[in-house]
Design a protein around this motif. Structure first.
Motif, PDB file in Angstrom:
ATOM      1  N   ASP A   1       0.750  -1.218  -0.029  1.00 50.79           N
ATOM      2  CA  ASP A   1       0.079   0.033  -0.049  1.00 50.79           C
ATOM      3  C   ASP A   1       0.956   0.940  -0.066  1.00 50.79           C
ATOM      4  O   ASP A   1       0.532   2.189  -0.532  1.00 50.79           O
ATOM      5  N   GLN A   2       2.128   1.124   0.514  1.00 54.52           N
ATOM      6  CA  GLN A   2       2.974   2.122   0.731  1.00 54.52           C
ATOM      7  C   GLN A   2       4.217   1.946   0.291  1.00 54.52           C
ATOM      8  O   GLN A   2       4.983   0.775   0.623  1.00 54.52           O
ATOM      9  N   LEU A   3       5.243   2.825  -0.230  1.00 56.19           N
ATOM     10  CA  LEU A   3       6.474   2.615  -0.640  1.00 56.19           C
ATOM     11  C   LEU A   3       7.464   3.500   0.192  1.00 56.19           C
ATOM     12  O   LEU A   3       7.220   4.652   0.133  1.00 56.19           O
ATOM     13  N   LEU A   4       8.421   2.835   0.808  1.00 59.79           N
ATOM     14  CA  LEU A   4       9.415   3.998   1.207  1.00 59.79           C
ATOM     15  C   LEU A   4      10.838   3.732   0.674  1.00 59.79           C
ATOM     16  O   LEU A   4      11.272   2.586   0.563  1.00 59.79           O
ATOM     17  N   LEU A   5      11.425   4.659  -0.205  1.00 60.14           N
ATOM     18  CA  LEU A   5      12.499   4.403  -1.033  1.00 60.14           C
ATOM     19  C   LEU A   5      13.546   5.268  -0.192  1.00 60.14           C
ATOM     20  O   LEU A   5      13.290   6.280  -0.306  1.00 60.14           O
ATOM     21  N   GLY A   6      14.727   4.621   0.077  1.00 57.18           N
ATOM     22  CA  GLY A   6      15.837   5.275   0.378  1.00 57.18           C
ATOM     23  C   GLY A   6      16.845   5.509  -0.794  1.00 57.18           C
ATOM     24  O   GLY A   6      17.439   4.472  -1.474  1.00 57.18           O
ATOM     25  N   VAL A   7      16.949   6.626  -1.369  1.00 56.43           N
ATOM     26  CA  VAL A   7      17.631   7.103  -2.598  1.00 56.43           C
ATOM     27  C   VAL A   7      18.528   8.166  -2.549  1.00 56.43           C
ATOM     28  O   VAL A   7      18.351   9.369  -2.553  1.00 56.43           O
ATOM     29  N   PRO A   8      19.735   7.681  -2.275  1.00 53.04           N
ATOM     30  CA  PRO A   8      20.867   8.883  -2.287  1.00 53.04           C
ATOM     31  C   PRO A   8      20.943   9.429  -3.586  1.00 53.04           C
ATOM     32  O   PRO A   8      20.931   8.465  -4.611  1.00 53.04           O
ATOM     33  N   MET A   9      21.393  10.603  -3.869  1.00 55.06           N
ATOM     34  CA  MET A   9      21.718  11.217  -5.298  1.00 55.06           C
ATOM     35  C   MET A   9      22.982  10.738  -5.600  1.00 55.06           C
ATOM     36  O   MET A   9      23.962  11.043  -4.809  1.00 55.06           O
ATOM     37  N   TYR A  10      23.418  10.222  -6.859  1.00 54.41           N
ATOM     38  CA  TYR A  10      24.664   9.718  -7.420  1.00 54.41           C
ATOM     39  C   TYR A  10      24.772  10.519  -8.542  1.00 54.41           C
ATOM     40  O   TYR A  10      24.175  10.076  -9.435  1.00 54.41           O
ATOM     41  N   ASN A  11      25.622  11.327  -8.732  1.00 51.83           N
ATOM     42  CA  ASN A  11      25.991  12.209 -10.049  1.00 51.83           C
ATOM     43  C   ASN A  11      24.685  12.655 -10.561  1.00 51.83           C
ATOM     44  O   ASN A  11      24.401  12.752 -11.763  1.00 51.83           O
ATOM     45  N   PHE A  12      23.881  13.336  -9.795  1.00 50.08           N
ATOM     46  CA  PHE A  12      22.602  14.140 -10.083  1.00 50.08           C
ATOM     47  C   PHE A  12      21.464  13.432 -10.253  1.00 50.08           C
ATOM     48  O   PHE A  12      20.441  13.972 -10.735  1.00 50.08           O
ATOM     49  N   SER A  13      21.606  12.067 -10.239  1.00 46.07           N
ATOM     50  CA  SER A  13      20.395  11.116 -10.461  1.00 46.07           C
ATOM     51  C   SER A  13      20.285   9.979  -9.459  1.00 46.07           C
ATOM     52  O   SER A  13      21.034   9.914  -8.304  1.00 46.07           O
ATOM     53  N   ILE A  14      19.469   8.979  -9.663  1.00 45.54           N
ATOM     54  CA  ILE A  14      19.586   7.877  -8.832  1.00 45.54           C
ATOM     55  C   ILE A  14      20.438   6.889  -8.991  1.00 45.54           C
ATOM     56  O   ILE A  14      21.153   6.816  -9.894  1.00 45.54           O
ATOM     57  N   PRO A  15      20.827   6.049  -8.086  1.00 44.34           N
ATOM     58  CA  PRO A  15      21.637   5.005  -8.171  1.00 44.34           C
ATOM     59  C   PRO A  15      21.460   4.131  -9.365  1.00 44.34           C
ATOM     60  O   PRO A  15      20.222   3.719  -9.460  1.00 44.34           O
ATOM     61  N   SER A  16      22.410   3.484  -9.856  1.00 45.23           N
ATOM     62  CA  SER A  16      22.136   2.498 -10.986  1.00 45.23           C
ATOM     63  C   SER A  16      21.601   1.181 -10.426  1.00 45.23           C
ATOM     64  O   SER A  16      20.678   0.748 -11.189  1.00 45.23           O
ATOM     65  N   THR A  17      21.838   1.184  -9.196  1.00 45.14           N
ATOM     66  CA  THR A  17      20.844  -0.285  -8.759  1.00 45.14           C
ATOM     67  C   THR A  17      19.541  -0.183  -8.352  1.00 45.14           C
ATOM     68  O   THR A  17      18.664  -1.134  -8.874  1.00 45.14           O
TER      69      THR A  17
END
Length: 207
Positions: free
Chosen positions: A87-103
């Motif tokens: 129902d809910q998403l929690l996303l831990g997303v550090p900025m890498y080179n101005f965008s999201i991690p490739s992972t």
């Protein structure tokens, strides 16, 4: 209530997004003791990249897929079922080179699939998301200040991409908690982390 936590940092103990996510989950569970929680760690265990076989299988109607095609898509199917479960998403997303991690990008490439998380009308050239009735909370640390009104705002492809791709699959209710200036002095870093913690404490009660 079902929460899917998705972590994408390649760091463990030094990860700000992971630490803040852990704090939030504990607070959220205290306010929702009967809720369910799953974690998908694509930072440490990313899914496989799509291949030519994967792409061919993806665009083959389900009733025409061979057993080999189904096998190629099996990991993607599990990720999609997990997403649709929540129902809910929690996303831990550090900025890498101005965008999201490739992972995280390879995870998204596995779950953004026609007739699974969106449908396409070829006559009208229109799209409709299928992962509806969900909301997302994104915790995104960054080296500097990438707020829209800042001098670096135009380079924030992390937040803009996440909003676009989540909207595309049907998730419209998105809250982003930015943790900027993590390459600044320790005093500034800690101030930004404390501000994010305050926001997350409030969200844990109402989100």
């Amino acid at each position: 209530m079902k929460l899917l936590e998705i972590q994408s940092s390649v760091r463990l103990e030094q990860s700000i997004s992971r630490a803040l996510s852990d704090e939030f989950v504990q607070l959220w569970q205290a306010h929702h003791p009967n809720a369910q929680h799953k974690q998908r760690d694509v930072g440490i265990h990313p899914p496989a990249h799509p291949t030519e076989q994967w792409t061919t299988a993806n665009y083959t109607p389900i009733d025409q897929q061979t057993s080999e095609m189904q096998a190629v898509l099996s990991d993607s199917e599990r990720l999609i079922e997990e997403l649709l479960w929540a129902d809910q998403l929690l996303l831990g997303v550090p900025m890498y080179n101005f965008s999201i991690p490739s992972t995280l990008k390879v995870y998204l490439d596995n779950i953004v699939r026609v007739n699974r998380t969106f449908v396409f009308d070829s006559e009208r050239f229109s799209f409709e998301g299928l992962a509806t009735n969900k909301k997302a909370l994104v915790i995104t640390p960054s080296a500097g200040n990438f707020a829209p009104d800042s001098s670096l705002g135009a380079m924030n492809f992390c937040e803009t991409y996440l909003r676009s791709i989540l909207n595309f699959i049907g998730i419209q209710d998105i809250t982003i908690v930015a943790v900027p200036n993590q390459f600044m002095s320790d005093a500034i870093r800690q101030r930004e982390i404390k501000q994010a913690q305050t926001t997350l404490i409030q969200l844990a009660q109402t989100w």
